[in-house]
Enzyme design. Structure first.
Site, PDB file in Angstrom:
ATOM      1  N   SER A 145     -50.524   5.281  14.365  1.00  0.00           N
ATOM      2  CA  SER A 145     -51.918   5.187  14.806  1.00  0.00           C
ATOM      3  C   SER A 145     -52.078   4.269  16.016  1.00  0.00           C
ATOM      4  CB  SER A 145     -52.810   4.701  13.661  1.00  0.00           C
ATOM      5  OG  SER A 145     -52.815   5.623  12.607  1.00  0.00           O
ATOM      6  N   CYS A 153     -51.980   6.171  25.361  1.00  0.00           N
ATOM      7  CA  CYS A 153     -52.657   6.104  26.662  1.00  0.00           C
ATOM      8  C   CYS A 153     -52.718   4.685  27.202  1.00  0.00           C
ATOM      9  CB  CYS A 153     -54.072   6.655  26.545  1.00  0.00           C
ATOM     10  SG  CYS A 153     -54.163   8.375  25.986  1.00  0.00           S
ATOM     11  N   ARG A 155     -60.474   9.849   2.584  1.00  0.00           N
ATOM     12  CA  ARG A 155     -61.864   9.439   2.426  1.00  0.00           C
ATOM     13  C   ARG A 155     -62.645  10.415   1.558  1.00  0.00           C
ATOM     14  NH1 ARG A 155     -61.358   7.236   7.778  1.00  0.00           N
ATOM     15  NH2 ARG A 155     -61.635   9.300   8.728  1.00  0.00           N
ATOM     16  N   GLU A 215     -43.289   9.513   9.607  1.00  0.00           N
ATOM     17  CA  GLU A 215     -43.283   9.147  11.018  1.00  0.00           C
ATOM     18  C   GLU A 215     -41.894   8.621  11.385  1.00  0.00           C
ATOM     19  OE1 GLU A 215     -43.427   8.169  14.740  1.00  0.00           O
ATOM     20  OE2 GLU A 215     -45.062   9.303  13.815  1.00  0.00           O
TER      21      GLU A 215
END
Length: 462
Positions: A44, A48, A25, A38
């Site tokens: 992403s 949880c 950004r 990854e």
């Protein structure tokens, strides 16, 4: 035109991709080339949320993914899934990776700046049968999918959860929702070692009332299987054998730092990477680290410890991305706030437990109060226990634990703010909190505890 700087990110979940996205950004592709590795199939995502997906309360796995790989790529990030980084060469500024989906093909990728966000690994003790079919860890979306497949194929519905920390109690709830007969085995004196034992005892009583068998003081010695290579059939402790069609490990996690350690990066006492306030790795000018693989500063004691939470990881990523792009952001530390639930029981803590306060050399008083979530006369007011620790000499708040029903857990945020601000318990009693009978008694339970702690501090100083 000068070539863009090269940023390499190891790890494609909360910290890693937050860092990559924030850096992108602030700097475009002409100024900064971003490559992220990854080893899993997803990026992403909310780990949880896995217990609630397993329990059938939320859809998954797509609902748990905040941003897909294609969305990251569309923003100019070269994201490589199913690719594991196997070596960091700091001297030559490069990493070696292995493509797990292409026959293990290896290649080197150069970097000017590096972000290590390798996360944490679930504890899996070296016990007989621990790797048998039917024994599941719960850390990634792939883990959740494997567990769901195993649950659907189980011939009977008996589950044993090993460990009664956050993961253990949340998975116990998930299995109850799936209609399983659940036994939780905990080596400690009470479930939830993140609470003091007296508060853990409240959790124990509540879980038993929900039909969950909680066995404390249970040291697991083996997982029995059907034949030499068959699926799990029981979990054995020093004292008993517990039949199981499914075994779930809820023993907590440790920082995944083997790769960083092999590269010579410094680790702290818990095995997490040591960073400064800018999340830069100690002694390294162009290497940052964040998420579950790092240690963070405890704002109460000043010491560093490992706390694996997605809230921290996302903040780390924002700080790292800003600094990679030339900014000056900081992550000052934490007070150790966490909330959880098992069925309708809410569990929360922030700050220090008694044993942690003693280890830090602090002299303190403790108080425990029982109040209600709403005005006592209002319908559905539910009981709530609040425990508070305060420094004996100064009255400074040191920690709060809360166990109760609806409306209990998020009250811990009051204490988290007070801890961060360094408030005393007496100062807390004057906090201007919202009140109406549907939401709290006239004196909120946290403030009732603060009043009692204030009196205890005064008495101790008398």
């Amino acid at each position: 035109m000068a070539a863009p700087e090269r940023l390499v990110v190891i790890g494609g979940d909360a910290a890693g991709m937050s860092a990559a996205s924030q850096a992108r950004r602030l700097k475009g592709p002409d100024a900064l080339a971003v490559t992220a590795f990854e080893r899993g199939r997803f990026t992403s995502y909310s780990a949880c949320g896995i217990p609630y997906w397993v329990g059938g309360l939320v859809d998954g796995p797509d609902a748990l993914i905040a941003r897909t790989a294609d969305e990251h790529r569309a923003r100019g990030i070269d994201l490589r899934l199913r690719t594991e980084v196997t070596e960091i060469d700091l001297d030559r500024g490069r990493v070696r990776s292995r493509d797990l989906a292409d026959g293990g093909r290896e290649e080197w990728t150069g970097f000017d700046k590096l972000v290590v966000a390798t996360g944490a690994r679930p504890l899996r003790p070296p016990l007989p049968g621990i790797d048998a079919p039917g024994v599941y860890g719960v850390q990634t979306l792939e883990d959740g999918q494997r567990l769901l497949t195993g649950l659907r194929g189980a011939p009977v519905r008996r589950a044993v959860v090993i460990g009664a920390g956050y993961i253990g109690v949340e998975m116990a709830e998930a299995l109850v929702h799936r209609g399983y007969e659940v036994t939780v085995l905990e080596q400690g004196a009470q479930p939830m070692s993140t609470l003091d034992p007296d508060m853990g005892a409240l959790v124990h009583t509540a879980m038993s009332g929900m039909g969950i068998a909680v066995v404390t003081g249970a040291r697991v010695t083996a997982v029995l299987t059907e034949g030499a290579d068959g699926p799990a059939r029981a979990v054995v402790t020093d004292d008993a054998e517990y039949p199981a069609d499914v075994v779930v490990l809820g023993l907590g996690v440790r920082p995944e730092t083997a790769l960083a350690e092999a590269a010579g990066l410094p680790l702290g006492p818990s095995g997490g990477l040591r960073t400064d306030l800018a999340m830069r790795v100690a002694g390294q000018e162009h290497v940052w680290a964040g998420g579950d693989c790092v240690e963070v500063r405890d704002l109460i004691t000043g010491e560093h410890r490992h706390i694996a939470l997605g809230t921290h990881a996302n903040k780390h990523g924002q700080v790292i991305g800003s600094n990679v792009a030339g900014g000056c952001a900081t992550f000052p530390g934490v007070v150790g706030t966490a909330v959880s639930k098992v069925c309708d029981l809410e569990i929360a803590r922030t700050g220090l437990l008694e044993r942690q306060a003693r280890a830090a050399g602090l002299r303190f008083v403790t108080v425990t109060i029982e109040s209600t979530s709403r005005a006592g006369y209002y319908p559905k007011a539910r009981p709530m226990h609040v425990k508070m620790l305060a420094e004996r000499r100064t009255g400074r708040l040191l920690g709060v634990q809360i166990v109760g029903r609806e409306g209990a857990a998020k009250r811990v945020d009051i204490a988290a703010v007070a801890l961060t601000a360094g408030m005393t318990v007496e100062q807390m009693t004057a906090l201007d909190l919202g009140y109406a009978p549907p939401f709290s008694p006239v004196w909120d339970p946290v403030l009732v505890a603060a009043r009692k702690a204030t009196a205890a501090v005064r008495e101790a100083g008398a």
